[in-house]
Design a protein around this motif. Structure first.
Motif, PDB file in Angstrom:
ATOM      1  N   ILE A  40     -11.835   5.481  -1.870  1.00 46.63           N
ATOM      2  CA  ILE A  40     -10.975   5.122  -2.996  1.00 46.63           C
ATOM      3  C   ILE A  40     -10.730   6.334  -3.877  1.00 46.63           C
ATOM      4  CG2 ILE A  40     -10.785   3.682  -5.062  1.00 46.63           C
ATOM      5  CD1 ILE A  40     -12.514   1.601  -3.580  1.00 46.63           C
ATOM      6  N   ARG A  41      -9.467   6.603  -4.151  1.00 45.62           N
ATOM      7  CA  ARG A  41      -9.113   7.694  -5.065  1.00 45.62           C
ATOM      8  C   ARG A  41      -9.137   7.219  -6.505  1.00 45.62           C
ATOM      9  NH1 ARG A  41      -6.021  12.027  -2.879  1.00 45.62           N
ATOM     10  NH2 ARG A  41      -5.932  12.719  -5.037  1.00 45.62           N
ATOM     11  N   GLU A  42      -8.589   6.039  -6.743  1.00 46.94           N
ATOM     12  CA  GLU A  42      -8.587   5.464  -8.087  1.00 46.94           C
ATOM     13  C   GLU A  42      -8.135   4.018  -8.004  1.00 46.94           C
ATOM     14  OE1 GLU A  42      -5.340   6.886 -10.782  1.00 46.94           O
ATOM     15  OE2 GLU A  42      -4.878   8.192  -9.075  1.00 46.94           O
ATOM     16  N   ILE A  43      -8.289   3.332  -9.119  1.00 56.27           N
ATOM     17  CA  ILE A  43      -7.839   1.943  -9.242  1.00 56.27           C
ATOM     18  C   ILE A  43      -6.926   1.897 -10.456  1.00 56.27           C
ATOM     19  CG2 ILE A  43      -8.544  -0.440  -9.641  1.00 56.27           C
ATOM     20  CD1 ILE A  43     -11.247   0.362  -8.287  1.00 56.27           C
ATOM     21  N   ILE A  44      -5.722   1.356 -10.256  1.00 60.10           N
ATOM     22  CA  ILE A  44      -4.734   1.323 -11.326  1.00 60.10           C
ATOM     23  C   ILE A  44      -4.273  -0.104 -11.564  1.00 60.10           C
ATOM     24  CG2 ILE A  44      -3.968   3.697 -10.900  1.00 60.10           C
ATOM     25  CD1 ILE A  44      -1.528   2.533  -9.431  1.00 60.10           C
ATOM     26  N   PRO A  45      -3.773  -0.395 -12.763  1.00 55.92           N
ATOM     27  CA  PRO A  45      -3.218  -1.728 -13.008  1.00 55.92           C
ATOM     28  C   PRO A  45      -1.890  -1.903 -12.281  1.00 55.92           C
ATOM     29  CG  PRO A  45      -3.037  -0.353 -14.976  1.00 55.92           C
ATOM     30  CD  PRO A  45      -3.777   0.444 -13.946  1.00 55.92           C
ATOM     31  N   ALA A  46      -1.497  -3.142 -12.102  1.00 49.12           N
ATOM     32  CA  ALA A  46      -0.230  -3.466 -11.455  1.00 49.12           C
ATOM     33  C   ALA A  46       0.919  -2.806 -12.198  1.00 49.12           C
ATOM     34  CB  ALA A  46      -0.028  -4.975 -11.420  1.00 49.12           C
ATOM     35  N   ARG A  47       1.953  -2.469 -11.462  1.00 47.29           N
ATOM     36  CA  ARG A  47       3.166  -1.900 -12.033  1.00 47.29           C
ATOM     37  C   ARG A  47       4.333  -2.356 -11.165  1.00 47.29           C
ATOM     38  NH1 ARG A  47       1.759   4.275 -11.768  1.00 47.29           N
ATOM     39  NH2 ARG A  47       0.005   3.421 -12.857  1.00 47.29           N
ATOM     40  N   PRO A  48       5.549  -2.198 -11.638  1.00 48.75           N
ATOM     41  CA  PRO A  48       6.702  -2.655 -10.836  1.00 48.75           C
ATOM     42  C   PRO A  48       6.806  -1.887  -9.515  1.00 48.75           C
ATOM     43  CG  PRO A  48       7.354  -2.211 -13.103  1.00 48.75           C
ATOM     44  CD  PRO A  48       5.946  -1.710 -12.957  1.00 48.75           C
ATOM     45  N   TYR A  49       7.213  -2.607  -8.486  1.00 46.11           N
ATOM     46  CA  TYR A  49       7.376  -2.024  -7.158  1.00 46.11           C
ATOM     47  C   TYR A  49       8.856  -1.813  -6.863  1.00 46.11           C
ATOM     48  CZ  TYR A  49       2.626  -3.759  -6.464  1.00 46.11           C
ATOM     49  OH  TYR A  49       1.287  -4.010  -6.585  1.00 46.11           O
ATOM     50  N   VAL A  93      -5.686  -0.692  -5.564  1.00 50.05           N
ATOM     51  CA  VAL A  93      -6.747   0.215  -5.133  1.00 50.05           C
ATOM     52  C   VAL A  93      -6.067   1.319  -4.324  1.00 50.05           C
ATOM     53  CG1 VAL A  93      -8.873   0.442  -3.789  1.00 50.05           C
ATOM     54  CG2 VAL A  93      -8.420  -1.672  -5.069  1.00 50.05           C
ATOM     55  N   ILE A  94      -6.080   2.544  -4.848  1.00 46.30           N
ATOM     56  CA  ILE A  94      -5.441   3.683  -4.181  1.00 46.30           C
ATOM     57  C   ILE A  94      -6.452   4.318  -3.241  1.00 46.30           C
ATOM     58  CG2 ILE A  94      -4.293   5.910  -4.491  1.00 46.30           C
ATOM     59  CD1 ILE A  94      -2.668   3.581  -5.643  1.00 46.30           C
ATOM     60  N   VAL A  95      -6.088   4.396  -1.961  1.00 46.67           N
ATOM     61  CA  VAL A  95      -6.946   5.005  -0.945  1.00 46.67           C
ATOM     62  C   VAL A  95      -6.196   6.144  -0.270  1.00 46.67           C
ATOM     63  CG1 VAL A  95      -8.244   2.875  -0.511  1.00 46.67           C
ATOM     64  CG2 VAL A  95      -6.230   3.382   0.860  1.00 46.67           C
ATOM     65  N   GLU A  96      -6.956   7.055   0.308  1.00 42.95           N
ATOM     66  CA  GLU A  96      -6.326   8.124   1.072  1.00 42.95           C
ATOM     67  C   GLU A  96      -6.357   7.740   2.535  1.00 42.95           C
ATOM     68  OE1 GLU A  96      -6.357  12.941   1.512  1.00 42.95           O
ATOM     69  OE2 GLU A  96      -7.381  11.978  -0.152  1.00 42.95           O
ATOM     70  N   HIS A  97      -5.201   7.920   3.184  1.00 44.87           N
ATOM     71  CA  HIS A  97      -5.080   7.580   4.601  1.00 44.87           C
ATOM     72  C   HIS A  97      -4.353   8.718   5.306  1.00 44.87           C
ATOM     73  CE1 HIS A  97      -4.382   5.283   8.241  1.00 44.87           C
ATOM     74  NE2 HIS A  97      -3.103   5.581   8.159  1.00 44.87           N
ATOM     75  N   ARG A  98      -5.086   9.471   6.089  1.00 46.78           N
ATOM     76  CA  ARG A  98      -4.536  10.579   6.863  1.00 46.78           C
ATOM     77  C   ARG A  98      -3.701  11.526   6.003  1.00 46.78           C
ATOM     78  NH1 ARG A  98      -2.956   6.806  11.940  1.00 46.78           N
ATOM     79  NH2 ARG A  98      -5.096   6.348  12.529  1.00 46.78           N
ATOM     80  N   GLY A  99      -4.259  11.909   4.869  1.00 51.23           N
ATOM     81  CA  GLY A  99      -3.611  12.863   3.986  1.00 51.23           C
ATOM     82  C   GLY A  99      -2.562  12.281   3.061  1.00 51.23           C
ATOM     83  N   LYS A 100      -2.286  10.998   3.177  1.00 50.61           N
ATOM     84  CA  LYS A 100      -1.318  10.333   2.309  1.00 50.61           C
ATOM     85  C   LYS A 100      -2.048   9.317   1.446  1.00 50.61           C
ATOM     86  CE  LYS A 100       2.498  10.527   5.601  1.00 50.61           C
ATOM     87  NZ  LYS A 100       3.466   9.736   6.348  1.00 50.61           N
ATOM     88  N   LEU A 101      -1.445   8.984   0.306  1.00 43.26           N
ATOM     89  CA  LEU A 101      -1.997   7.925  -0.529  1.00 43.26           C
ATOM     90  C   LEU A 101      -1.323   6.615  -0.175  1.00 43.26           C
ATOM     91  CD1 LEU A 101      -2.204   9.602  -4.049  1.00 43.26           C
ATOM     92  CD2 LEU A 101      -3.994   9.353  -2.329  1.00 43.26           C
ATOM     93  N   ALA A 102      -2.092   5.546  -0.216  1.00 43.02           N
ATOM     94  CA  ALA A 102      -1.580   4.194  -0.011  1.00 43.02           C
ATOM     95  C   ALA A 102      -2.319   3.290  -0.983  1.00 43.02           C
ATOM     96  CB  ALA A 102      -1.789   3.740   1.428  1.00 43.02           C
ATOM     97  N   ASP A 154      -8.156   1.974   6.790  1.00 45.22           N
ATOM     98  CA  ASP A 154      -7.309   2.629   7.791  1.00 45.22           C
ATOM     99  C   ASP A 154      -6.643   1.608   8.704  1.00 45.22           C
ATOM    100  OD1 ASP A 154      -7.674   5.273   6.975  1.00 45.22           O
ATOM    101  OD2 ASP A 154      -9.525   5.469   8.149  1.00 45.22           O
ATOM    102  N   GLU A 155      -7.395   0.618   9.117  1.00 45.85           N
ATOM    103  CA  GLU A 155      -6.844  -0.399  10.013  1.00 45.85           C
ATOM    104  C   GLU A 155      -5.797  -1.269   9.309  1.00 45.85           C
ATOM    105  OE1 GLU A 155      -7.239  -0.721  13.265  1.00 45.85           O
ATOM    106  OE2 GLU A 155      -8.635   0.965  13.326  1.00 45.85           O
TER     107      GLU A 155
END
Length: 163
Positions: A40-49, A93-102, A154-155
């Motif tokens: 986990i890189r960070e946890i942020i509150p909801a925002r518009p998508y 929940v912001i995670v790093e996946h293969r060099g990208k953030l998701a 990752d999965e």
């Protein structure tokens, strides 16, 4: 942002030293899930998508996170549970996946716990009633009487970002 010090802590036992993994537990529907905080890189509150045309119903859309475009997946919808993003106060929940953030949209992040990875039980028998793809799961654990499912981010994310 989650604290990054001491992601794993040793804990002694009679048979030797056990390395505990720190996990963030969060709520989706009536279920508890966990992800190792080293992911986990960070946890942020909801925002518009920003909608992502042609994506499945489990993709919330895109967000701009300090200049980086991040795809957010609704963990509830991805696991065939009620969508976490339906709650206006959900977290990402912001995670790093293969060099990208998701991002993983979850209803609520509840706490950080120490878990013995070897103690995670096989998820197949424990979750037979749920229609969750077992490849998304690492196992089922229990901390202080609270049962949770350890998720492999990752999965969950890979089929979406590689499509």
């Amino acid at each position: 942002m989650l604290p990054t010090q001491a992601l794993q802590e040793p804990a002694g036992d009679a048979g030797g030293e056990v390395v505990l993994e720190r996990m963030a537990l969060f709520v989706v529907g009536e279920h508890r899930f966990g992800v190792g905080i080293d992911r986990i890189r960070e946890i942020i509150p909801a925002r518009p998508y920003t909608p992502l045309p042609g994506s499945g119903s489990h993709v919330c859309g895109l967000i701009n996170l300090r200049g980086r475009i991040v795809t957010v997946v609704d963990l509830g919808a991805r696991l065939h549970l009620p969508p976490a993003s339906a709650n206006p106060d959900h977290s990402i929940v912001i995670v790093e996946h293969r060099g990208k953030l998701a991002g993983l949209a979850v209803e609520e992040v509840s706490r950080i716990v120490n878990v013995d990875p070897a103690a995670l039980a096989d998820a197949a028998d424990s979750l037979r009633a749920l229609r969750i793809d077992r490849s998304y799961l690492r196992g089922v654990g229990e901390v202080d009487g609270e049962v949770f499912v350890a998720v492999d981010p990752d999965e969950v994310i890979s089929p979406i970002l590689s499509a």
